[in-house]
Design an enzyme around this catalytic site. Structure first.
Site, PDB file in Angstrom:
ATOM      1  N   CYS A   1      57.396 101.299  -6.462  1.00 16.35           N
ATOM      2  CA  CYS A   1      58.821 101.632  -6.546  1.00 16.35           C
ATOM      3  C   CYS A   1      59.692 100.426  -6.895  1.00 16.35           C
ATOM      4  O   CYS A   1      60.851 100.579  -7.278  1.00 16.35           O
ATOM      5  CB  CYS A   1      59.291 102.249  -5.235  1.00 16.35           C
ATOM      6  SG  CYS A   1      58.258 103.604  -4.722  1.00 16.35           S
TER       7      CYS A   1
ATOM      8  N   HIS B   1      66.503 101.930  -4.317  1.00 16.45           N
ATOM      9  CA  HIS B   1      65.408 102.862  -4.624  1.00 16.45           C
ATOM     10  C   HIS B   1      65.590 104.117  -3.773  1.00 16.45           C
ATOM     11  O   HIS B   1      66.048 104.060  -2.636  1.00 16.45           O
ATOM     12  CB  HIS B   1      64.047 102.218  -4.332  1.00 16.45           C
ATOM     13  CG  HIS B   1      62.936 103.219  -4.389  1.00 16.45           C
ATOM     14  ND1 HIS B   1      62.723 104.005  -5.490  1.00 16.45           N
ATOM     15  CD2 HIS B   1      62.007 103.584  -3.468  1.00 16.45           C
ATOM     16  CE1 HIS B   1      61.708 104.811  -5.245  1.00 16.45           C
ATOM     17  NE2 HIS B   1      61.246 104.577  -4.028  1.00 16.45           N
TER      18      HIS B   1
ATOM     19  N   ASN C   1      61.691 111.367  -4.872  1.00 15.67           N
ATOM     20  CA  ASN C   1      61.266 109.985  -5.066  1.00 15.67           C
ATOM     21  C   ASN C   1      60.540 109.888  -6.410  1.00 15.67           C
ATOM     22  O   ASN C   1      59.456 110.445  -6.568  1.00 15.67           O
ATOM     23  CB  ASN C   1      60.348 109.569  -3.915  1.00 15.67           C
ATOM     24  CG  ASN C   1      59.900 108.120  -4.013  1.00 15.67           C
ATOM     25  OD1 ASN C   1      60.054 107.469  -5.041  1.00 15.67           O
ATOM     26  ND2 ASN C   1      59.332 107.614  -2.931  1.00 15.67           N
TER      27      ASN C   1
HETATM   28  O1  UT7 Z   1      58.762 105.063  -2.133  1.00 19.77           O
HETATM   29  C1  UT7 Z   1      57.984 104.263  -1.303  1.00 19.77           C
HETATM   30  C2  UT7 Z   1      58.632 104.091  -0.013  1.00 19.77           C
HETATM   31  N1  UT7 Z   1      58.574 105.354   0.688  1.00 19.77           N
HETATM   32  C3  UT7 Z   1      59.134 105.417   1.868  1.00 19.77           C
HETATM   33  O2  UT7 Z   1      59.697 104.463   2.308  1.00 19.77           O
HETATM   34  C4  UT7 Z   1      58.993 106.708   2.610  1.00 19.77           C
HETATM   35  C5  UT7 Z   1      59.262 106.442   4.043  1.00 19.77           C
HETATM   36  N2  UT7 Z   1      59.016 107.574   4.917  1.00 19.77           N
HETATM   37  C6  UT7 Z   1      59.783 108.674   4.969  1.00 19.77           C
HETATM   38  O3  UT7 Z   1      60.664 108.887   4.144  1.00 19.77           O
HETATM   39  C7  UT7 Z   1      59.581 109.614   6.140  1.00 19.77           C
HETATM   40  O4  UT7 Z   1      58.725 109.010   7.088  1.00 19.77           O
HETATM   41  C8  UT7 Z   1      59.025 111.005   5.757  1.00 19.77           C
HETATM   42  C9  UT7 Z   1      60.075 111.804   5.011  1.00 19.77           C
HETATM   43  C10 UT7 Z   1      57.777 110.856   4.908  1.00 19.77           C
HETATM   44  C11 UT7 Z   1      58.658 111.785   7.015  1.00 19.77           C
HETATM   45  O5  UT7 Z   1      59.795 111.907   7.863  1.00 19.77           O
HETATM   46  P1  UT7 Z   1      59.736 111.528   9.420  1.00 19.77           P
HETATM   47  O6  UT7 Z   1      61.055 111.815   9.961  1.00 19.77           O
HETATM   48  O7  UT7 Z   1      59.226 110.114   9.512  1.00 19.77           O
HETATM   49  O8  UT7 Z   1      58.696 112.548   9.971  1.00 19.77           O
HETATM   50  P2  UT7 Z   1      57.355 112.261  10.771  1.00 19.77           P
HETATM   51  O9  UT7 Z   1      56.292 111.758   9.863  1.00 19.77           O
HETATM   52  O10 UT7 Z   1      57.675 111.460  11.983  1.00 19.77           O
HETATM   53  O11 UT7 Z   1      56.983 113.707  11.236  1.00 19.77           O
HETATM   54  C12 UT7 Z   1      57.747 114.417  12.224  1.00 19.77           C
HETATM   55  C13 UT7 Z   1      57.196 115.815  12.370  1.00 19.77           C
HETATM   56  C14 UT7 Z   1      55.677 115.851  12.555  1.00 19.77           C
HETATM   57  O12 UT7 Z   1      55.363 116.890  13.431  1.00 19.77           O
HETATM   58  P3  UT7 Z   1      55.040 116.594  14.977  1.00 19.77           P
HETATM   59  O13 UT7 Z   1      53.869 115.660  14.985  1.00 19.77           O
HETATM   60  O14 UT7 Z   1      56.299 115.967  15.533  1.00 19.77           O
HETATM   61  O15 UT7 Z   1      54.735 117.942  15.521  1.00 19.77           O
HETATM   62  C15 UT7 Z   1      55.162 116.191  11.191  1.00 19.77           C
HETATM   63  O16 UT7 Z   1      53.919 116.826  11.222  1.00 19.77           O
HETATM   64  O17 UT7 Z   1      57.463 116.555  11.174  1.00 19.77           O
HETATM   65  C16 UT7 Z   1      56.240 117.132  10.699  1.00 19.77           C
HETATM   66  N3  UT7 Z   1      56.320 117.250   9.258  1.00 19.77           N
HETATM   67  C17 UT7 Z   1      56.890 118.297   8.641  1.00 19.77           C
HETATM   68  N4  UT7 Z   1      57.475 119.401   9.129  1.00 19.77           N
HETATM   69  C18 UT7 Z   1      57.963 120.270   8.238  1.00 19.77           C
HETATM   70  C19 UT7 Z   1      55.888 116.370   8.329  1.00 19.77           C
HETATM   71  N5  UT7 Z   1      56.149 116.837   7.090  1.00 19.77           N
HETATM   72  C20 UT7 Z   1      56.765 118.039   7.272  1.00 19.77           C
HETATM   73  C21 UT7 Z   1      57.282 119.000   6.390  1.00 19.77           C
HETATM   74  N6  UT7 Z   1      57.872 120.094   6.906  1.00 19.77           N
HETATM   75  N7  UT7 Z   1      57.229 118.849   5.040  1.00 19.77           N
END
Ligand code: UT7
Length: 333
Positions: free
Chosen positions: A119, A260, A290
């Site tokens: 990125c 980004h 993204n």
């Molecule tokens: O471009 C390169 C750089 N990229 C980045 O910097 C990306 C950085 N990361 C992010 O943007 C975020 O971490 C994400 C958008 C990928 C994920 O968001 P989050 O708020 O960090 O969610 P999480 O991974 O902590 O997941 C929270 C919950 C989990 O469920 P439990 O374990 O709490 O029951 C996940 O399984 O959300 C669940 N989850 C979803 N639920 C509904 C994960 N993906 C989804 C989804 N829909 N698509």
């Protein structure tokens, strides 16, 4: 008003961008995955993203964005003497995607190569080009960030598939004799220990593609989202602080900040660090998701076309991506 001088006498003479026609909305994922429009919007800020058609590739997207940037600069292909394509999703391992783009645009004999810095790619590309252009060695460089991440997306993995879209953003960088314009600050960095925070496990020389790797879906992106999120926020705060401290520019002197676009919440954290109003920070993640190397180029092109930025404005570009890699550029347009 800060009177900080340019370190590289090059300006953005033209910009161009391209996204494929197909739009995928959040409802698309709701139909077959345990996810919702609400979750996606709240956690990422994404409404839609674009996906390449079968006949498209990173090179074809890059070619169209490049063509538009050359036209916008008022130049012809023959005027371009350096081509850099920044991508994590090249058309082939061999040869470089930049060669395909150079040929498609009818650019003859100009050095053409790829930069792989995920990125942060476009900002790595601009930084490399601006050094190569010092003392007039090259007059007009075409630098394109282009990625087709949907080709490496596992559409059964709800934690990643909702995030990515395809696109390309291009800039033509040209020499200037105006001492007040040009790149006034640039800083690149990387930390390879975080390799597995965001990677494609197979398909490279470490784990060549085989029936086994395909069966195990190892040729798709894997991401440890939370870990990357924290790394991104911490690093981006450091980067904007350092850019302002080093140049003596104050945040209210910036006309536009283009971060980004990986998550709306990361963009918001950069905005609040700089204490800037919403209209001073470019956001396109809602429409495009993204797009990796393309995101800053897409936003830059749109901001110029909308008249949000013009000659003489101070603009800050800041990127963070897999690797992990990071990059900052401040320039006076
Ligand atoms: O471009 C390169 C750089 N990229 C980045 O910097 C990306 C950085 N990361 C992010 O943007 C975020 O971490 C994400 C958008 C990928 C994920 O968001 P989050 O708020 O960090 O969610 P999480 O991974 O902590 O997941 C929270 C919950 C989990 O469920 P439990 O374990 O709490 O029951 C996940 O399984 O959300 C669940 N989850 C979803 N639920 C509904 C994960 N993906 C989804 C989804 N829909 N698509």
């Amino acid at each position: 008003m800060s009177d900080v001088k340019a370190i590289h006498p090059v300006v953005i003479r033209g910009t161009g961008s391209y996204v494929p026609e197909e739009v995928i909305d959040n409802a698309f994922f709701e139909k077959y995955l345990d996810t919702s429009d609400d979750w996606i919007k709240q956690r990422t800020g994404i409404d839609t993203r674009h996906r390449s058609a079968a006949h498209e590739s990173t090179a074809t997207l890059a070619t169209e964005a490049g063509r538009r940037a050359i036209k916008d600069a008022g130049l012809e292909s023959a005027d371009i003497d350096l081509v850099i394509v920044c991508t994590a999703t090249p058309d082939y391992s061999i040869p470089m995607t930049a060669g395909l783009v150079q040929h498609a645009l009818g650019i003859q004999n100009a050095p053409s190569f790829d930069i792989s810095a995920t990125c942060s790619g476009l900002l790595y590309g601009i930084t490399v080009a601006s050094s190569m252009m010092d003392r007039g060695a090259y007059k007009n460089a075409l630098i394109i960030g282009s990625d087709t991440l949907t080709r490496f997306t596992d559409y059964n993995d709800r934690t990643t598939c909702i995030l990515f879209g395809d696109g390309a953003g291009a800039v033509v960088l040209s020499q200037t004799t105006d001492p007040d314009r040009g790149i006034i600050y640039q800083k690149l960095g990387a930390d390879g220990q975080h390799l597995k925070s965001f990677w494609v496990p197979a398909g490279g020389s470490r784990e060549p593609a085989s029936a086994g790797t395909v069966n195990e879906r190892l040729h798709f992106m894997r991401m440890r989202g939370q870990e990357l999120f924290k790394l991104a926020v911490t690093r981006m705060h450091k980067m904007v602080d350092e850019a302002l401290r080093t140049t003596g520019v104050t945040s209210d002197e910036l006309k536009l900040v283009i971060p980004h676009q990986s998550n709306k919440r990361i963009i918001e954290s950069v905005r609040s660090r700089l204490k800037l109003p919403e209209d001073k920070v470019a956001v396109n993640i809602d429409k495009y998701g993204n797009t990796s190397s393309a995101s800053i180029g897409l936003a830059l092109d749109l901001a110029r076309r909308e008249g949000r930025i013009s000659e003489g404005d101070l603009v800050l570009l800041v990127a963070f991506g897999a690797g992990v890699s990071w990059a900052t550029i401040m320039l006076r347009l």
